[in-house]
Design a protein around this motif. Structure first.
Motif, PDB file in Angstrom:
ATOM      1  N   GLU A 260      -5.082 -22.530  32.289  1.00 26.47           N
ATOM      2  CA  GLU A 260      -4.332 -23.731  31.722  1.00 26.47           C
ATOM      3  C   GLU A 260      -5.291 -24.688  31.110  1.00 26.47           C
ATOM      4  O   GLU A 260      -6.172 -25.164  31.810  1.00 26.47           O
ATOM      5  N   PHE A 261      -4.759 -25.248  29.953  1.00 27.46           N
ATOM      6  CA  PHE A 261      -5.643 -26.211  29.373  1.00 27.46           C
ATOM      7  C   PHE A 261      -4.529 -27.285  28.968  1.00 27.46           C
ATOM      8  O   PHE A 261      -3.497 -27.267  28.653  1.00 27.46           O
ATOM      9  N   LYS A 262      -5.525 -28.525  29.235  1.00 32.46           N
ATOM     10  CA  LYS A 262      -4.490 -29.754  28.705  1.00 32.46           C
ATOM     11  C   LYS A 262      -5.051 -30.776  27.876  1.00 32.46           C
ATOM     12  O   LYS A 262      -6.525 -31.029  28.015  1.00 32.46           O
ATOM     13  N   GLY A 263      -4.526 -31.119  26.995  1.00 32.96           N
ATOM     14  CA  GLY A 263      -4.983 -32.198  26.049  1.00 32.96           C
ATOM     15  C   GLY A 263      -4.006 -33.099  25.462  1.00 32.96           C
ATOM     16  O   GLY A 263      -2.786 -32.758  25.605  1.00 32.96           O
ATOM     17  N   ASP A 264      -4.487 -33.935  24.632  1.00 32.92           N
ATOM     18  CA  ASP A 264      -3.431 -34.773  24.178  1.00 32.92           C
ATOM     19  C   ASP A 264      -2.749 -34.518  22.629  1.00 32.92           C
ATOM     20  O   ASP A 264      -1.806 -34.786  21.960  1.00 32.92           O
ATOM     21  N   TYR A 265      -3.540 -33.325  22.037  1.00 32.77           N
ATOM     22  CA  TYR A 265      -3.224 -33.051  20.710  1.00 32.77           C
ATOM     23  C   TYR A 265      -3.579 -31.448  20.987  1.00 32.77           C
ATOM     24  O   TYR A 265      -4.381 -31.041  21.642  1.00 32.77           O
ATOM     25  N   CYS A 266      -2.697 -30.583  20.200  1.00 30.13           N
ATOM     26  CA  CYS A 266      -2.827 -29.203  20.160  1.00 30.13           C
ATOM     27  C   CYS A 266      -2.699 -28.612  18.629  1.00 30.13           C
ATOM     28  O   CYS A 266      -1.474 -28.771  17.867  1.00 30.13           O
ATOM     29  N   LEU A 267      -3.608 -28.157  17.939  1.00 27.52           N
ATOM     30  CA  LEU A 267      -3.636 -27.817  16.625  1.00 27.52           C
ATOM     31  C   LEU A 267      -3.466 -26.080  16.759  1.00 27.52           C
ATOM     32  O   LEU A 267      -4.131 -25.423  17.416  1.00 27.52           O
ATOM     33  N   VAL A 268      -2.414 -25.694  16.052  1.00 23.99           N
ATOM     34  CA  VAL A 268      -1.959 -24.390  16.023  1.00 23.99           C
ATOM     35  C   VAL A 268      -2.577 -23.912  14.625  1.00 23.99           C
ATOM     36  O   VAL A 268      -2.044 -24.309  13.817  1.00 23.99           O
ATOM     37  N   SER A 269      -3.352 -23.000  14.745  1.00 23.36           N
ATOM     38  CA  SER A 269      -4.296 -22.514  13.714  1.00 23.36           C
ATOM     39  C   SER A 269      -4.444 -21.069  13.731  1.00 23.36           C
ATOM     40  O   SER A 269      -5.637 -20.607  13.774  1.00 23.36           O
ATOM     41  N   VAL A 270      -3.432 -20.232  13.694  1.00 25.20           N
ATOM     42  CA  VAL A 270      -3.415 -18.931  13.800  1.00 25.20           C
ATOM     43  C   VAL A 270      -3.066 -18.002  12.513  1.00 25.20           C
ATOM     44  O   VAL A 270      -2.795 -17.018  12.529  1.00 25.20           O
ATOM     45  N   GLY A 271      -3.701 -18.540  11.529  1.00 22.83           N
ATOM     46  CA  GLY A 271      -3.296 -17.867  10.173  1.00 22.83           C
ATOM     47  C   GLY A 271      -2.304 -18.719   9.345  1.00 22.83           C
ATOM     48  O   GLY A 271      -1.796 -19.730   9.717  1.00 22.83           O
ATOM     49  N   ARG A 272      -1.913 -17.947   8.329  1.00 23.81           N
ATOM     50  CA  ARG A 272      -1.159 -18.453   7.292  1.00 23.81           C
ATOM     51  C   ARG A 272      -0.425 -17.310   6.818  1.00 23.81           C
ATOM     52  O   ARG A 272      -0.668 -16.025   6.955  1.00 23.81           O
TER      53      ARG A 272
END
Length: 466
Positions: A260-272
């Protein structure tokens, strides 16, 4: 109804270059853009703004970490003014897109603002402030791509974001979780790491930048860990949940254990993904493949003879410069010329610092193809220029045919690698040998000397400075 020799749908680096080249070749040309500003993803929410933020954050990091060593003392605390940083980024974007407006006027290209969709193979309906229709003998689809996601992720554009939102945050994240260890995720991750965020990268594959040479992946991984990135490879993300200002990401590691990972922002960058929404391609009879790409032949011609497609919407690397080359090629094909593109010689770049750049075949590809090759590698830290600028990380690696010495691939990581790769592209375009580069004079002291030394290492295993 206005009639044209060529109409282009989309004004990114593929579309606007195609338009300019068509106009240069004497064709009456129109370009259609659904947004109010020309330039597509690259100029507005991609290459240009991300590089602006990378440069700004690099200056800040240098001021905090390196100025004192250079003998530059700044009284008081050094602070980030994120609002000004984002404003400068936007001014760079505005200047660049304004330049495209100028080029359209200069080349007498008619610009239509609105969503362009096929009525049939020679007519396009444009829905903007008003609805209009144009006719064109030839049509070029240059509609580009959009960020991909995973089916279970709800991108709210506030805390769970794509690269578009990451370019205009109003605060520096405390902990940015990046899903995807490719080019976009690492570049934007480094921007916010420099500004003070904790950054965690989660990558499904067993290494970051997985499409590049494994040696580059290994070195960049080492460098980013030194910069205090948390990098988690071989992790399969299975849920992303937001609770107020917190984002919780759950993934399975390579042992199958849940992490489990916890943060205040999550950037979804799995391609285009290719973007054809609203294009109504079926009305023109244009075929798409099962990946949503427009099917084309070697001339970038669709199954409908007067319709072409270029850039991210067709097969191949999703790169701005690849799209531009294709735009020029299609214009010249329509004009009756016989241009060509060698896709093996389109370089790829990651604009982290150190930069990563690559052209030609990787070692993995050569091994898989059973090619008898030799490798020459030279570390950047052995250069005088690297010591002078304190940019010691990285190397240049040249792969050459063991029998003919022809250069088959060049892979580099280090300061200014994005610019240095051009020498390798030129050499390979003219089918140079490693010995050819080894005998060329390279100015001293420069980072490019590493290319000469790597060529010496590949030729006779006789690099001079190591």
């Amino acid at each position: 109804m206005n009639s044209y020799d060529v109409a282009i749908i989309g004004s990114g680096p593929g579309g606007y270059v195609a338009a300019i080249r068509c106009a240069q070749l004497g064709m009456k040309t129109a370009i259609i853009e659904k947004y109010a500003v020309l330039g597509g993803t690259c100029l507005n929410v991609g290459c240009i703004p991300s590089k602006a933020l990378l440069d700004s954050s690099h200056h800040y990091e240098d001021a905090v970490k390196h100025f004192e060593e250079h003998g530059i003392d700044i009284p008081g605390d050094i602070k980030v003014n994120l609002k000004q940083m984002i404003a400068r980024k936007q001014s760079v974007v505005d200047q660049t897109t304004g330049g495209i407006d100028y080029l359209m006027k200069k080349n007498k290209i008619d610009v239509y603002q609105g969503l362009g969709s096929f009525k049939d193979a020679t007519h396009i309906t444009i829905k903007g402030n008003k609805e209009e229709e144009i006719e064109a003998k030839n049509i070029i689809i240059a509609t580009g791509s959009k960020p991909s996601s995973l089916p279970f992720i709800n991108i709210d554009k506030e805390r769970i974001i794509t690269s578009t939102e990451a370019l205009k945050l109003t605060e520096i994240p405390k902990h940015l979780i990046v899903i995807g260890g490719g080019v976009i995720g690492l570049e934007l991750g480094q921007v916010y790491k420099r500004l003070g965020a904790e950054v965690t990268v989660i990558e499904y594959m067993d290494r970051i930048i997985p499409t590049m040479d494994a040696g580059l992946s290994k070195e960049l991984n080492k460098v980013l860990k030194k910069q205090k990135f948390s990098i988690n490879t071989s992790h399969k993300v299975k849920s992303v949940e937001r609770k107020g200002k917190e984002v919780i990401v759950k993934a399975d590691n390579k042992k199958g254990e849940e992490v489990e990972f916890k943060g205040d922002y999550c950037l979804v960058s799995v391609g285009r993904r290719p973007y054809t929404d609203g294009l109504n391609a079926e009305a023109a009879g244009v075929k798409l493949n099962d990946r949503g790409q427009v099917e084309v032949n070697e001339h970038l011609q669709t199954n409908v003879s007067n319709i072409y497609a270029i850039g991210d919407v067709v097969k191949g690397a999703m790169l701005a410069h690849k799209a531009s080359e294709e735009g020029a090629l299609v214009a010249e094909v329509i004009a009756g010329q016989k241009p060509h593109i060698d896709y093996n010689l389109i370089p790829g770049v990651v604009y982290t610092w150190p930069e990563v750049a690559s052209v030609g075949k990787t070692e993995e590809q050569l091994k898989e193809a059973g090619v008898d090759y030799k490798a020459g590698q030279f570390p950047m830290r052995a250069l005088g220029r690297s010591r002078a600028s304190m940019d010691l990380d990285g190397f240049v690696k040249i792969l050459a045919d063991k029998n003919t010495d022809e250069i088959l691939g060049v892979h580099m990581i280090g300061a200014r690698a994005a610019d240095m790769i051009a020498e390798a592209v030129v050499a390979m375009e003219f089918r140079a040998s490693a010995e050819d580069i080894s005998r060329m004079s390279h100015a001293h002291p420069t980072f490019a000397e590493a290319t000469k030394e790597a060529a010496l290492a590949a030729t006779e295993d006789r690099a001079l400075h190591i």
